[in-house]
Motif scaffolding. Structure first.
Motif: not given
Length: 207
Positions: A176-178, A181-182
């Motif tokens: 995931s790119q999460l 991003r976070l």
């Protein structure tokens, strides 16, 4: 749960006597397992090392054999990390044992990009190799840990269900790119995921 080191690292016995063997493996690990969409080939490795491909092929007949060594060495690192986590938390609450085991495993997998290799990077044979190593090094031991907790009456949910949920979370977060991003690591987000899952699964008063 006792975590046993079982990896057999695929190394050429000449490696101990020829320093170039180790240099090639180290450089291949940096290049081939680095994050990014681009494919890295033997030409790139030769440029990085400042040597000809012919010299590399004297030690490794092809990229596949070199990558197998690189991957097995990295999975041996993960095995040592999860074994250390298991040893350090043996007297701690069950939830902490699970958290630390998965943080160690996910941190190692995230570092080497194992999930990306397993789901698309590299050739089909290497993807199967990665899948098998992840299963043996991480998931089988995770299943054992959940079974142990269930047998001790610490879990209200079936261990098979918890294994599937956590396995899915690991693979999803690593791909995931999460985390980016976070501004977190996949291991950080996995810790929150495990806390959420275990909060509802561990019986009150047992953790």
């Amino acid at each position: 749960m006792e975590t046993e080191i079982v990896s057999a690292v695929s190394e050429d016995p000449r490696g101990a006597d020829d320093p170039r063997w180790a240099v090639i493996v180290e450089a291949a690990g940096r290049l081939f397992l680095a994050p990014g969409p681009g494919r890295v080939g033997m030409d790139d490795l030769a440029r990085e090392l400042g040597m000809s491909k012919k010299t590399i092929y004297r030690h490794f007949p092809d990229k596949h054999s070199l990558m197998t060594v690189v991957l097995d060495r990295q999975f041996a690192v993960i095995e040592r990390a999860v074994a250390a986590a298991a040893a350090e938390t043996v007297d701690q609450p069950f939830g902490e044992q699970v958290r630390q085991f998965l943080i160690a495993a996910c941190g190692g997998l995230d570092q080497i990009g194992a999930a990306q290799l397993a789901t698309g990077r590299g050739d089909a044979v290497l993807r199967r190799h990665v899948e098998q190593r992840i299963d043996a090094v991480v998931y089988q031991r995770l299943d054992e840990l959940f079974r142990d907790g269930h047998e001790r009456g610490l879990l209200s949910a079936p261990p098979e269900l918890l294994g599937e949920i956590t396995r899915g979370a690991v693979e999803r977060l690593l791909n995931s790119q999460l985390p980016r991003r976070l501004d977190c690591t996949a291991a950080d987000l996995l810790r929150a995921t495990v806390d959420t899952v275990l909060h509802g699964a561990i019986r009150p008063g047992t953790d």
